[in-house]
Design a protein around this motif. Structure first.
Motif, mmCIF file in Angstrom:
data_model
loop_
_atom_site.group_PDB
_atom_site.id
_atom_site.type_symbol
_atom_site.label_atom_id
_atom_site.label_comp_id
_atom_site.label_asym_id
_atom_site.label_seq_id
_atom_site.Cartn_x
_atom_site.Cartn_y
_atom_site.Cartn_z
ATOM 1 N N UNK A 32 0.830 -1.212 0.000
ATOM 2 C CA UNK A 32 0.000 0.000 0.000
ATOM 3 C C UNK A 32 0.861 1.257 0.000
ATOM 4 N N UNK A 33 1.955 1.236 0.748
ATOM 5 C CA UNK A 33 2.817 2.418 0.802
ATOM 6 C C UNK A 33 3.527 2.656 -0.530
ATOM 7 N N UNK A 34 3.872 1.576 -1.216
ATOM 8 C CA UNK A 34 4.480 1.732 -2.542
ATOM 9 C C UNK A 34 3.464 2.327 -3.507
ATOM 10 N N UNK A 35 2.229 1.840 -3.449
ATOM 11 C CA UNK A 35 1.189 2.370 -4.315
ATOM 12 C C UNK A 35 0.894 3.829 -4.056
ATOM 13 N N UNK A 36 0.821 4.213 -2.778
ATOM 14 C CA UNK A 36 0.567 5.622 -2.457
ATOM 15 C C UNK A 36 1.745 6.498 -2.845
ATOM 16 N N UNK A 37 2.947 5.940 -2.782
ATOM 17 C CA UNK A 37 4.124 6.679 -3.250
ATOM 18 C C UNK A 37 4.040 6.916 -4.755
ATOM 19 N N UNK A 61 -0.204 -6.677 -5.518
ATOM 20 C CA UNK A 61 -1.590 -6.285 -5.801
ATOM 21 C C UNK A 61 -2.033 -5.120 -4.933
ATOM 22 N N UNK A 62 -1.590 -5.097 -3.688
ATOM 23 C CA UNK A 62 -1.980 -4.001 -2.792
ATOM 24 C C UNK A 62 -1.448 -2.661 -3.300
ATOM 25 N N UNK A 63 -0.291 -2.688 -3.929
ATOM 26 C CA UNK A 63 0.271 -1.451 -4.472
ATOM 27 C C UNK A 63 -0.593 -0.921 -5.602
ATOM 28 N N UNK A 64 -1.094 -1.807 -6.447
ATOM 29 C CA UNK A 64 -1.938 -1.377 -7.565
ATOM 30 C C UNK A 64 -3.206 -0.718 -7.055
ATOM 31 N N UNK A 65 -3.811 -1.312 -6.038
ATOM 32 C CA UNK A 65 -5.040 -0.743 -5.475
ATOM 33 C C UNK A 65 -4.780 0.631 -4.877
ATOM 34 N N UNK A 67 -2.450 2.713 -5.552
ATOM 35 C CA UNK A 67 -1.924 3.700 -6.496
ATOM 36 C C UNK A 67 -3.019 4.526 -7.133
ATOM 37 N N UNK A 68 -4.258 4.069 -7.055
ATOM 38 C CA UNK A 68 -5.405 4.837 -7.550
ATOM 39 C C UNK A 68 -5.211 5.316 -8.991
#
Length: 274
Positions: A32-37, A61-65, A67-68
């Motif tokens: 999630x933190x990678x995606x938000x980054x 997969x959590x990063x993709x979610x 990343x919006x």
């Protein structure tokens, strides 16, 4: 060249990605933190994301979610076995830490570092910014690879930033450097600023009405009262439509007063007032 669209502004922003710094995350823990980054980066036109030994592997997969929609960054993300490998092609490296370390290095604000990155890019030098794991931050060996430290001045009593927030602060400063955006704008849609003659015409109508109603009292204060009223309306920078609306307000108030002044009894022609 690549173009990024600001949803709040129909004008496209064109960036030379060769000039953009890399963002390197060392041992990030959560997808999630990678995606938000990635989301924070793309907001500011950065797309070069590098990961050093992400704890939960890659792709995630959590990063993709999280990343919006910033998949452009995730699709280009590269993974490295070591920090040394991740920064090998860079000419200038900035490291981030919120703690005092026993290292003799220049300490810059994010704004100052962003200016330096642009200066280095102007002579063809690639830069990167190194961010550490969420819980511990960068180890001293990684900090030692940097040319300078980026430190964000924050509340001394509470300096806790999550990973994406830390990246966003630097990315925003980099994006804003040299920006020609107006610091203050007044979007008017399809309307235009009212012509000064129309504004003065409204002033005179309002002032004449106030004169009739005895507002300007005592008379010797009338000039100052008029100036205050005009200054008040001019601060609003009225549009043509707004001046027409103000005329309508005055007309409605005059009509309402006239109706109240008339008797509710039948008029001479036998009709009753509504």
């Amino acid at each position: 060249m690549e173009t990024f669209q600001d949803e709040s502004d129909p004008a496209a922003v064109t960036l030379r990605q060769a000039d953009a710094p890399a963002v390197i995350l060392v041992a990030p823990q959560l997808g999630e933190n990678i995606g938000m980054t990635a989301r924070a980066m793309l907001n500011c036109g950065l797309t070069d994301l590098r990961l050093v030994q992400p704890r939960d592997g890659w792709p995630n997969r959590d990063a993709v979610t999280a990343a919006s929609g910033a998949t452009e960054v995730l699709d280009r993300t590269r993974v490295y076995d070591s920090t040394r490998d991740a920064v090998a092609d860079l000419h200038r490296l900035y490291v981030t830490t919120g703690r005092n370390r026993e290292l003799v290095k220049p300490v810059l604000t994010a704004r100052a570092a962003a200016a330096e990155v642009h200066d280095h890019a102007s002579v063809g030098h690639r830069s990167g910014v190194l961010f550490g794991p969420e819980r511990t931050g960068l180890e001293n060996d990684d900090l030692a690879l940097g040319d300078a430290i980026i430190r964000v001045p924050l509340n001394p009593a509470y300096k806790s930033l999550n990973l994406a927030q830390a990246v966003l602060i630097f990315a925003y400063e980099w994006f804003q450097y040299g920006s020609d955006d107006e610091p203050r704008q007044l979007p008017m849609g399809n309307s235009r600023p009212a012509e000064r003659g129309k504004v003065v015409e409204f002033f005179e109508r309002l002032e004449n009405l106030l004169e009739v109603k005895g507002y300007f009292h005592p008379p010797e204060k009338r000039p100052a009262m008029v100036r205050n009223l005009r200054s008040f309306f001019l601060r609003a920078e009225p549009t043509d439509q707004e001046i027409r609306t103000l005329h309508g307000v005055v007309s409605a108030l005059l009509g309402a007063k006239m109706k109240r002044a008339r008797s509710p009894a039948q008029s001479e022609d036998g009709d009753r007032d509504e």
